[in-house]
Design an enzyme around this catalytic site. Structure first.
Site, PDB file in Angstrom:
ATOM      1  N   PHE A 123       0.861  -1.187   0.000  1.00  0.00           N
ATOM      2  CA  PHE A 123       0.000   0.000   0.000  1.00  0.00           C
ATOM      3  C   PHE A 123       0.893   1.231   0.000  1.00  0.00           C
ATOM      4  O   PHE A 123       1.650   1.443   0.961  1.00  0.00           O
ATOM      5  CB  PHE A 123      -0.843  -0.076   1.276  1.00  0.00           C
ATOM      6  CG  PHE A 123      -1.831   1.030   1.534  1.00  0.00           C
ATOM      7  CD1 PHE A 123      -3.078   1.022   0.937  1.00  0.00           C
ATOM      8  CD2 PHE A 123      -1.527   2.045   2.433  1.00  0.00           C
ATOM      9  CE1 PHE A 123      -4.025   2.016   1.231  1.00  0.00           C
ATOM     10  CE2 PHE A 123      -2.457   3.043   2.728  1.00  0.00           C
ATOM     11  CZ  PHE A 123      -3.710   3.019   2.114  1.00  0.00           C
ATOM     12  N   PRO A 128       8.358  10.441   1.695  1.00  0.00           N
ATOM     13  CA  PRO A 128       9.412  10.990   2.554  1.00  0.00           C
ATOM     14  C   PRO A 128       8.973  12.284   3.254  1.00  0.00           C
ATOM     15  O   PRO A 128       9.306  12.508   4.416  1.00  0.00           O
ATOM     16  CB  PRO A 128      10.568  11.251   1.584  1.00  0.00           C
ATOM     17  CG  PRO A 128      10.350  10.263   0.481  1.00  0.00           C
ATOM     18  CD  PRO A 128       8.861  10.085   0.356  1.00  0.00           C
ATOM     19  N   GLY A 131       3.711  12.002   5.935  1.00  0.00           N
ATOM     20  CA  GLY A 131       3.251  10.790   6.611  1.00  0.00           C
ATOM     21  C   GLY A 131       1.873  11.037   7.175  1.00  0.00           C
ATOM     22  O   GLY A 131       0.861  10.622   6.594  1.00  0.00           O
ATOM     23  N   GLN A 279       2.643  -7.872  46.071  1.00  0.00           N
ATOM     24  CA  GLN A 279       1.596  -6.995  45.558  1.00  0.00           C
ATOM     25  C   GLN A 279       2.108  -6.095  44.410  1.00  0.00           C
ATOM     26  O   GLN A 279       1.354  -5.774  43.482  1.00  0.00           O
ATOM     27  CB  GLN A 279       1.057  -6.135  46.695  1.00  0.00           C
ATOM     28  CG  GLN A 279      -0.392  -5.788  46.484  1.00  0.00           C
ATOM     29  CD  GLN A 279      -0.994  -5.097  47.689  1.00  0.00           C
ATOM     30  OE1 GLN A 279      -0.395  -4.189  48.264  1.00  0.00           O
ATOM     31  NE2 GLN A 279      -2.185  -5.508  48.070  1.00  0.00           N
ATOM     32  N   GLN A 341       9.717  -5.561  32.747  1.00  0.00           N
ATOM     33  CA  GLN A 341      10.122  -5.192  34.115  1.00  0.00           C
ATOM     34  C   GLN A 341      10.014  -6.408  35.045  1.00  0.00           C
ATOM     35  O   GLN A 341      10.881  -6.644  35.879  1.00  0.00           O
ATOM     36  CB  GLN A 341       9.219  -4.039  34.611  1.00  0.00           C
ATOM     37  CG  GLN A 341       9.693  -3.349  35.856  1.00  0.00           C
ATOM     38  CD  GLN A 341      10.967  -2.529  35.632  1.00  0.00           C
ATOM     39  OE1 GLN A 341      11.325  -2.242  34.488  1.00  0.00           O
ATOM     40  NE2 GLN A 341      11.655  -2.210  36.702  1.00  0.00           N
ATOM     41  N   GLU A 368       0.064   3.236  10.172  1.00  0.00           N
ATOM     42  CA  GLU A 368      -1.388   3.323   9.909  1.00  0.00           C
ATOM     43  C   GLU A 368      -2.059   4.423  10.752  1.00  0.00           C
ATOM     44  O   GLU A 368      -3.216   4.299  11.175  1.00  0.00           O
ATOM     45  CB  GLU A 368      -2.056   1.961  10.060  1.00  0.00           C
ATOM     46  CG  GLU A 368      -1.444   0.986   9.059  1.00  0.00           C
ATOM     47  CD  GLU A 368      -2.310  -0.153   8.645  1.00  0.00           C
ATOM     48  OE1 GLU A 368      -3.532  -0.037   8.712  1.00  0.00           O
ATOM     49  OE2 GLU A 368      -1.738  -1.172   8.220  1.00  0.00           O
ATOM     50  N   GLY A 369      -1.292   5.483  10.981  1.00  0.00           N
ATOM     51  CA  GLY A 369      -1.789   6.631  11.743  1.00  0.00           C
ATOM     52  C   GLY A 369      -1.199   6.631  13.134  1.00  0.00           C
ATOM     53  O   GLY A 369      -1.418   5.685  13.901  1.00  0.00           O
ATOM     54  N   THR A 370      -0.457   7.690  13.471  1.00  0.00           N
ATOM     55  CA  THR A 370       0.175   7.767  14.797  1.00  0.00           C
ATOM     56  C   THR A 370      -0.900   7.925  15.882  1.00  0.00           C
ATOM     57  O   THR A 370      -2.066   8.254  15.588  1.00  0.00           O
ATOM     58  CB  THR A 370       1.091   9.006  14.872  1.00  0.00           C
ATOM     59  OG1 THR A 370       0.268  10.171  14.652  1.00  0.00           O
ATOM     60  CG2 THR A 370       2.200   8.966  13.827  1.00  0.00           C
TER      61      THR A 370
END
Ligand code: CAA
Length: 385
Positions: A123, A128, A131, A279, A341, A368-370
């Protein structure tokens, strides 16, 4: 409201889980370490009907629904996020728009082999210099008799180095802004369609992406997808589906990290007892479990809405897909962080999967989109009311 899966959805989920755990997971670390394209797994996904899951049978696809697609994406991505995104690009970003917008001849020539997995697609929207601001593209297609001549470049094109076909978006009338964009289907081998060597990235090493140059690339008008000027809407509505695929990929990555962290917490002893008794660890596990469940609910709701949109063209799921993608990708970053962690130093070692999950999760907040663009999409819809 019924949260149970249908028989077909459960069957596809099981078949994806079996494939992912038996055939994909054992290879995932090696694929990542070597940055090797998983040729044999792509071929197996074609055999299993996973490369065109929601395309009707008569067009070469699996004939299933988008909920099944999301479930299968979760399973495959849980084993290997690279294999997951190769699958999602072909399904969501190539087969889906061809199914929705191609004419009969284009469906026969291009969609059928892509949906059957005989060919692979990519796609081409990102460039450059554009985006997030996707409509502001430099790639142009200029009419010349019955043909179009494409010039420009597209980058970060997932599947690009291996794809047989690209769906590429070009500016055909600069004066019209987003409405001056037109989409074209261009097969590999077309003169002037020049994929470059693969990119090197933080994660998803086995899913190759690259820049593609278009240099006086001449294509017939018969390869235009949809009407002249409809390209941006085709791209956006395609991403409404693509974001469900990436949300599912993020869930798969997070679930893999979560399950490994829970198992490790029960085994690993500190101060005379399993760390799962502490915990500090229990609270992390509670948050991870809740976030994963919430991401699944959002994502499967968006997939269900996409299935409603197949039956009723009036149904839009732009905001719901963006919510699913935003939430699932952000919790994938968080869950893999917390799981690493719990693993402590072992989590940081390349001897274990955890550092791969941690690296792979990061891209889901970008492509695909930030996350920022997802918030733009959601707030635009909320403010419109
Ligand atoms: N469905 C249908 N039409 C839509 C639409 C949608 N989801 N979203 C917008 N449109 C229409 C609008 O209605 C408008 O048309 P009208 O004027 O007729 O109403 C037209 O498109 C332009 O819309 P906007 O004014 O909202 O466009 P914009 O230029 O402001 O951009 C944006 C909006 C949301 C920021 C968009 O540019 C965007 O989504 N950017 C992110 C791009 C992106 O996700 N790229 C991913 C690349 S692919 C990839 O990453 C693949 C991979 O590697 C795996």
């Amino acid at each position: 409201m019924d949260f149970r899966l249908t028989e077909e959805q459960a069957l596809i989920q099981k078949s994806a889980r079996d494939f992912a755990q038996k055939e994909v997971a054992p290879k995932a670390r090696e694929l990542d370490a070597e940055g090797r394209w998983p040729t044999e797994l792509v071929a197996r996904m074609a055999e299993l009907g996973f490369l065109g899951i929601a395309v009707p049978d008569e067009l070469g696809g699996g004939g299933a629904d988008h909920v099944s697609y999301a479930l299968a994406m979760i399973e495959v991505s849980k084993a290997c996020a690279s294999t997951g995104v190769i699958m999602s690009v072909n399904n969501s970003l190539v087969c889906d728009p061809l199914w929705k917008f191609a004419d009969d001849a284009q469906k026969k020539e291009f969609l059928a082999p892509l949906a059957a997995g005989e060919q692979l697609g990519c796609f081409g929207l990102t460039e450059p210099a554009s985006g997030s601001d996707a409509s502001n593209m430099d790639t142009v297609a200029v009419r010349d008799g019955g043909d179009w001549v494409i010039n420009g470049s597209k980058n970060w094109i997932t599947n690009g180095p291996h794809a047989d076909v690209i769906l590429v978006f070009c500016c055909t009338d600069r004066s019209k802004g987003a409405k001056g964009t037109t989409a074209f289907i261009v097969p590999k081998g077309t003169k002037g369609f020049n994929p470059q060597p693969r990119d090197h990235k933080l994660g998803i090493h086995a899913a190759h992406s690259c820049t593609i140059f278009f240099e006086d690339c001449r294509v017939p008008d018969a390869w235009r997808l949809g009407n002249e000027g409809d390209g941006f809407k085709i791209a956006m509505s395609t991403l409404d589906g693509g974001r469900i695929g990436i949300a599912s990929q993020a869930i798969g990555i997070a679930e893999a990290a979560y399950e490994k962290a829970v198992a490790y917490a029960k085994e690993r002893k500190a101060f005379g007892e399993p760390i799962a008794n502490k915990q500090a660890i229990q609270f992390k596990i509670a948050d991870m479990a809740m976030q994963l469940d919430a991401a699944k609910v959002l994502t499967l709701r968006a997939a269900w809405l996409k299935d409603q949109a197949v039956k009723d063209k009036g149904v839009r799921h732009t905001s719901e897909s963006a919510m699913a993608k935003l939430y699932a990708s952000e919790i994938a970053t968080h869950v893999t962080h917390q799981a690493l962690q719990i693993f402590g130093g072992y989590g940081y070692s390349t001897e274990y999967d955890m550092e791969r999950h941690y690296r792979d999760a990061r891209i889901t907040e970008i492509y695909e989109g930030t996350s920022e663009i997802m918030r733009v999409v959601i707030s635009a819809s909320a403010l419109r009311g």
